[in-house]
Design a protein around this motif. Sequence first.
Motif, PDB file in Angstrom:
ATOM      1  N   MET A   1      -5.325  10.081 -10.209  1.00  0.00           N
ATOM      2  CA  MET A   1      -5.169   8.699  -9.735  1.00  0.00           C
ATOM      3  C   MET A   1      -4.106   7.958 -10.537  1.00  0.00           C
ATOM      4  SD  MET A   1      -9.275   8.119  -9.300  1.00  0.00           S
ATOM      5  CE  MET A   1      -9.417   6.590  -8.394  1.00  0.00           C
ATOM      6  N   LEU A   2      -4.082   8.184 -11.848  1.00  0.00           N
ATOM      7  CA  LEU A   2      -3.064   7.539 -12.677  1.00  0.00           C
ATOM      8  C   LEU A   2      -1.677   8.054 -12.323  1.00  0.00           C
ATOM      9  CD1 LEU A   2      -2.450   5.622 -15.008  1.00  0.00           C
ATOM     10  CD2 LEU A   2      -2.998   7.458 -16.606  1.00  0.00           C
ATOM     11  N   GLY A   3      -1.571   9.359 -12.107  1.00  0.00           N
ATOM     12  CA  GLY A   3      -0.282   9.921 -11.701  1.00  0.00           C
ATOM     13  C   GLY A   3       0.178   9.406 -10.354  1.00  0.00           C
ATOM     14  N   ALA A   4      -0.780   9.135  -9.448  1.00  0.00           N
ATOM     15  CA  ALA A   4      -0.426   8.684  -8.098  1.00  0.00           C
ATOM     16  C   ALA A   4       0.288   7.337  -8.106  1.00  0.00           C
ATOM     17  CB  ALA A   4      -1.687   8.606  -7.233  1.00  0.00           C
ATOM     18  N   VAL A   5      -0.027   6.480  -9.085  1.00  0.00           N
ATOM     19  CA  VAL A   5       0.588   5.141  -9.116  1.00  0.00           C
ATOM     20  C   VAL A   5       1.510   4.957 -10.320  1.00  0.00           C
ATOM     21  CG1 VAL A   5      -1.229   4.026  -7.782  1.00  0.00           C
ATOM     22  CG2 VAL A   5      -1.467   4.189 -10.267  1.00  0.00           C
ATOM     23  N   TYR A   6       1.822   6.044 -11.015  1.00  0.00           N
ATOM     24  CA  TYR A   6       2.677   5.947 -12.206  1.00  0.00           C
ATOM     25  C   TYR A   6       3.982   5.214 -11.911  1.00  0.00           C
ATOM     26  CZ  TYR A   6       5.981   7.494 -15.788  1.00  0.00           C
ATOM     27  OH  TYR A   6       6.958   7.529 -16.762  1.00  0.00           O
ATOM     28  N   HIS A   7       4.600   5.526 -10.781  1.00  0.00           N
ATOM     29  CA  HIS A   7       5.911   4.931 -10.485  1.00  0.00           C
ATOM     30  C   HIS A   7       5.802   3.455 -10.101  1.00  0.00           C
ATOM     31  CE1 HIS A   7       8.161   8.620 -10.978  1.00  0.00           C
ATOM     32  NE2 HIS A   7       7.257   9.253 -10.270  1.00  0.00           N
ATOM     33  N   TRP A   8       4.599   2.955  -9.838  1.00  0.00           N
ATOM     34  CA  TRP A   8       4.399   1.519  -9.637  1.00  0.00           C
ATOM     35  C   TRP A   8       4.388   0.752 -10.963  1.00  0.00           C
ATOM     36  CZ3 TRP A   8      -0.016   0.867  -5.445  1.00  0.00           C
ATOM     37  CH2 TRP A   8       0.531   1.038  -4.170  1.00  0.00           C
ATOM     38  N   LEU A   9       4.326   1.479 -12.084  1.00  0.00           N
ATOM     39  CA  LEU A   9       4.194   0.839 -13.392  1.00  0.00           C
ATOM     40  C   LEU A   9       5.540   0.614 -14.080  1.00  0.00           C
ATOM     41  CD1 LEU A   9       1.022   2.771 -14.566  1.00  0.00           C
ATOM     42  CD2 LEU A   9       1.150   0.366 -13.893  1.00  0.00           C
ATOM     43  N   ASN A  10       6.597   0.584 -13.300  1.00  0.00           N
ATOM     44  CA  ASN A  10       7.940   0.246 -13.787  1.00  0.00           C
ATOM     45  C   ASN A  10       8.405   1.088 -14.974  1.00  0.00           C
ATOM     46  OD1 ASN A  10       6.524  -2.753 -13.105  1.00  0.00           O
ATOM     47  ND2 ASN A  10       8.421  -2.282 -12.032  1.00  0.00           N
ATOM     48  N   PRO A  11       8.363   2.421 -14.869  1.00  0.00           N
ATOM     49  CA  PRO A  11       8.852   3.216 -15.998  1.00  0.00           C
ATOM     50  C   PRO A  11      10.331   2.947 -16.243  1.00  0.00           C
ATOM     51  CG  PRO A  11       8.386   4.621 -14.080  1.00  0.00           C
ATOM     52  CD  PRO A  11       7.865   3.265 -13.765  1.00  0.00           C
ATOM     53  N   PRO A  12      10.711   2.623 -17.489  1.00  0.00           N
ATOM     54  CA  PRO A  12      12.132   2.396 -17.784  1.00  0.00           C
ATOM     55  C   PRO A  12      12.892   3.714 -17.805  1.00  0.00           C
ATOM     56  CG  PRO A  12      10.852   2.288 -19.791  1.00  0.00           C
ATOM     57  CD  PRO A  12       9.862   2.457 -18.674  1.00  0.00           C
ATOM     58  N   GLU A  13      14.193   3.625 -17.860  1.00  0.00           N
ATOM     59  CA  GLU A  13      15.047   4.809 -17.908  1.00  0.00           C
ATOM     60  C   GLU A  13      15.257   5.196 -19.364  1.00  0.00           C
ATOM     61  OE1 GLU A  13      19.582   5.004 -16.952  1.00  0.00           O
ATOM     62  OE2 GLU A  13      18.503   5.188 -15.049  1.00  0.00           O
ATOM     63  N   PRO A  14      14.701   6.333 -19.814  1.00  0.00           N
ATOM     64  CA  PRO A  14      14.877   6.702 -21.229  1.00  0.00           C
ATOM     65  C   PRO A  14      16.335   6.978 -21.555  1.00  0.00           C
ATOM     66  CG  PRO A  14      13.811   8.482 -20.001  1.00  0.00           C
ATOM     67  CD  PRO A  14      13.893   7.319 -19.077  1.00  0.00           C
ATOM     68  N   ALA A  15      16.763   6.505 -22.722  1.00  0.00           N
ATOM     69  CA  ALA A  15      18.156   6.647 -23.140  1.00  0.00           C
ATOM     70  C   ALA A  15      18.389   8.010 -23.781  1.00  0.00           C
ATOM     71  CB  ALA A  15      18.520   5.539 -24.113  1.00  0.00           C
ATOM     72  N   LEU A  16      19.651   8.395 -23.842  1.00  0.00           N
ATOM     73  CA  LEU A  16      20.049   9.630 -24.516  1.00  0.00           C
ATOM     74  C   LEU A  16      20.285   9.306 -25.990  1.00  0.00           C
ATOM     75  CD1 LEU A  16      22.683  12.176 -23.188  1.00  0.00           C
ATOM     76  CD2 LEU A  16      22.370  11.733 -25.608  1.00  0.00           C
ATOM     77  N   ARG A  17      19.598  10.013 -26.872  1.00  0.00           N
ATOM     78  CA  ARG A  17      19.723   9.788 -28.311  1.00  0.00           C
ATOM     79  C   ARG A  17      20.279  11.046 -28.992  1.00  0.00           C
ATOM     80  NH1 ARG A  17      19.244   4.314 -28.307  1.00  0.00           N
ATOM     81  NH2 ARG A  17      17.401   3.686 -27.107  1.00  0.00           N
ATOM     82  N   ASP A  18      21.050  10.839 -30.045  1.00  0.00           N
ATOM     83  CA  ASP A  18      21.696  11.965 -30.728  1.00  0.00           C
ATOM     84  C   ASP A  18      20.760  12.527 -31.794  1.00  0.00           C
ATOM     85  OD1 ASP A  18      23.341  13.824 -31.852  1.00  0.00           O
ATOM     86  OD2 ASP A  18      25.050  12.477 -32.140  1.00  0.00           O
TER      87      ASP A  18
ATOM     88  N   GLY B   1       0.824  -1.195   0.000  1.00  0.00           N
ATOM     89  CA  GLY B   1       0.000   0.000   0.000  1.00  0.00           C
ATOM     90  C   GLY B   1       0.858   1.244   0.000  1.00  0.00           C
ATOM     91  N   GLU B   2       0.208   2.365  -0.253  1.00  0.00           N
ATOM     92  CA  GLU B   2       0.877   3.658  -0.222  1.00  0.00           C
ATOM     93  C   GLU B   2       0.205   4.490   0.852  1.00  0.00           C
ATOM     94  OE1 GLU B   2       3.010   6.528  -0.197  1.00  0.00           O
ATOM     95  OE2 GLU B   2       3.597   5.258  -1.903  1.00  0.00           O
ATOM     96  N   THR B   3       0.979   4.968   1.793  1.00  0.00           N
ATOM     97  CA  THR B   3       0.409   5.682   2.935  1.00  0.00           C
ATOM     98  C   THR B   3       0.093   7.132   2.625  1.00  0.00           C
ATOM     99  OG1 THR B   3       2.644   6.192   3.735  1.00  0.00           O
ATOM    100  CG2 THR B   3       1.585   4.202   4.595  1.00  0.00           C
ATOM    101  N   PHE B   4       0.647   7.652   1.534  1.00  0.00           N
ATOM    102  CA  PHE B   4       0.467   9.070   1.215  1.00  0.00           C
ATOM    103  C   PHE B   4      -0.673   9.237   0.220  1.00  0.00           C
ATOM    104  CE2 PHE B   4       1.397  12.847  -1.370  1.00  0.00           C
ATOM    105  CZ  PHE B   4       1.478  13.811  -0.381  1.00  0.00           C
ATOM    106  N   GLY B   5      -1.625  10.104   0.522  1.00  0.00           N
ATOM    107  CA  GLY B   5      -2.649  10.467  -0.450  1.00  0.00           C
ATOM    108  C   GLY B   5      -3.813   9.507  -0.488  1.00  0.00           C
ATOM    109  N   LEU B   6      -4.132   9.017  -1.687  1.00  0.00           N
ATOM    110  CA  LEU B   6      -5.305   8.190  -1.906  1.00  0.00           C
ATOM    111  C   LEU B   6      -5.118   6.798  -1.328  1.00  0.00           C
ATOM    112  CD1 LEU B   6      -5.764   9.195  -5.651  1.00  0.00           C
ATOM    113  CD2 LEU B   6      -7.112  10.036  -3.738  1.00  0.00           C
ATOM    114  N   GLU B   7      -6.229   6.050  -1.268  1.00  0.00           N
ATOM    115  CA  GLU B   7      -6.157   4.643  -0.864  1.00  0.00           C
ATOM    116  C   GLU B   7      -5.628   3.853  -2.058  1.00  0.00           C
ATOM    117  OE1 GLU B   7      -9.775   4.627   2.396  1.00  0.00           O
ATOM    118  OE2 GLU B   7     -10.246   4.406   0.267  1.00  0.00           O
TER     119      GLU B   7
END
Length: 734
Positions: free
Chosen positions: A247-264, A99-105
């Motif tokens: 609500m989507l923003g609240a759990v965004y980091h639970w959705l395993n965002p990858p690390e975007p690479a640097l492109r030229d 669970g997440e204690t901050f904000g929404l249930e």
Amino acid sequence: MSEAETLPAIDPVTALATKILQADNDPVAKARQGRLDVEIHLHRDTLWVKMRRDREGGLSLRMPVFSPDAECRPIKVAGALAAVECKGSLGVARLVLRGETFGLEQLRATLSFKPSRDLSFEWLPRDLVPFDAEGDVLATQGRVEAQQRKMNTGLLYFTLDRPAFGKVLYLQNLTALNDYFDITGSKPENAVVGEWPDLGYRPPCDPETGKAVLPAQREMVLYDTILVIRGYFQNEEADSAWQFLDMLGAVYHWLNPPEPALRDWNARAEATIRDLESSADARVRHYGHTYFHPYTASEYPDVMVQLSIASALNDWGRWRGEKPALLDEIMAGIDKFYDEGLGTLRRYLPNVGKDKDADAVDSWYLYHPLLNLSNLALDGDEKARELFLESIDFGIKAAHHFDYKWPIMYKVTDFSVITDIAEADNRGQTDVGGIYAWVMLQAFELTHDDRFLAEAEKAISAAEGMRFDLNYQANLTAWGAAACIRLWRITNRKQHLNQSYVYLASFFHNSQIWKSDIGLSRHWTNFMGVTCLQDAPYMAAYECFDSYAAFERYLDYGGPDLISGARLLVNEFCRHALDRAWFYYVDALPKEGVATEIRNGHIDPGLNFPLEDLYPDGQKAGQVGQEIYGAGAAMVYATRALHRIDDAPFLLFCDSFVRAIHRLDKRTLNLRIDGHETTRVRLALLPTTAKGKGLAPRLWTSEQQALDLEWTGSHYETWAPANVAMVLVWEEGK
């Protein structure tokens, strides 16, 4: 009429769920999250995670452990609200509840399973079950507002009205299930749906066999279910939209965002311009002027293609400090698209082949050229200004004829409808009003004529009430959001700010907030991609960079006044676009990942034009063709992500927008990084001369936190907090 004939129909699975939820057996484990009481029960071969508030009804997750003889016990897992392990003759299941204690249930239930032998199944019930205070499933009432579309985010957004539980965002984290999809040969297309009371995720099976086979002794995640619950909620269109984003923003980091690479993107843009200047497959001559094909050596030149490239070249020239000769070459022939009799730009040149209906126009095609023409006009191009103002009244005439609700396609000569609605959803081009409003606001800025402002407001008002059905084409929806926020800044009418959230909610409903590793898709990233049309199976290069450009403007106008979820999602879409868009180019893909049967023209791996289509289900890329009309992508990304500092031997790269750069002295900059405070951004110094390799750079945040800029062998780089001011100091290399 008999009593049996008056009862509502019930399926056996729902009847069994009610019986189980009404059973009074001891839970295996208990937890408390916010105001929610959570209990985990075992019934034969299934775990039930019951969530209720104040002994009223609520929701339950239904998760299989497969073994009818399973025995469960609580286990300790660091940071978990509760965890249980179930052992039986068919294998071992482990459920971890966080669970997440901050904000929404907020709750996250992850179920993994390790079979003791090969295990096969053909069907499992959906995992989300509503129930009332008595445990009755059929007695509940609710309204589903949004659900998964094809291979997009596995989400369900609904309100549980009876019992009065609240607004719920359900997500199945599909990234965590890649192993399951790979092993079973399945894909999660429309895997999360809601037809009350049958809700949630159903694990897909192999379409060839109709079965899912789990191999012995291979542990894998079967469910990674996320719930966000808002007990206090509102159901008006704009309120529902901002709550969805929140609500989507609240759990965004639970959705395993990858690390975007640097492109030229700088090198890619330079190569693109060389190919535009020299490729015979890109260019064609008519009326003594140069025009560009939409696809490699394919299709007649049209006005959208020319002006899309011209606008990107104009951005590039302003960024470089010199006007590209190619821009003048394009603009020299642009007025051949203008029809003096109608007073508008036509899609095709007058000599278009008989195989095309020269009078047919997609609704959005009338306005997108005007958008790019207005960009040029506002930057001082007098020819663009003249053509724009000569064409604008016809655009208004079309809007009035269709009462701001456009069909798919019509004849430009008399507005007779060719195609009224799309088969996928029986709707027209629902978001054209958004790009129309943006064009009107460009005209207002250019002329200060209030009638254009009034037109923009009328178009945005006409779109009210479509809720999550607003999106037709991703970039049009993005420009609609930008138009709303710009209207708010001009008029100070908060309803325009709120309506921007409706556009954003529809946009992100159509997004893929997961990373697919299905088949060939493991070679590219689809994370935060948005399917180009509401019913399309793929992400498209043009819609990607055009949405990126629109969202830059949205964030410009929104600033700190945006709700947190909107600011996070828009910034993250843009950050990941800089990485994801790289894979539209042939040289970034494995040979086996590029289509050999092409709908439009052919694919030339040596050309720096993006492929139109990338798929999250492992299909080969480029089946639609190689976009010359998307050639502006590299220039748009380069001019936003890379910053030229006068007399500095490097380019400053940031994958979030840099809102202010102020030169304090020759080797000191003050800058402000955009983004959301819960994220980090990549900041890099890319040497442009030999001196750029010996900079000894130093970086501090406004809170005097020092950040190390490490030399990677090709550039200096650090990860910095977003939404902060910074000071950068460097030395000159020798």
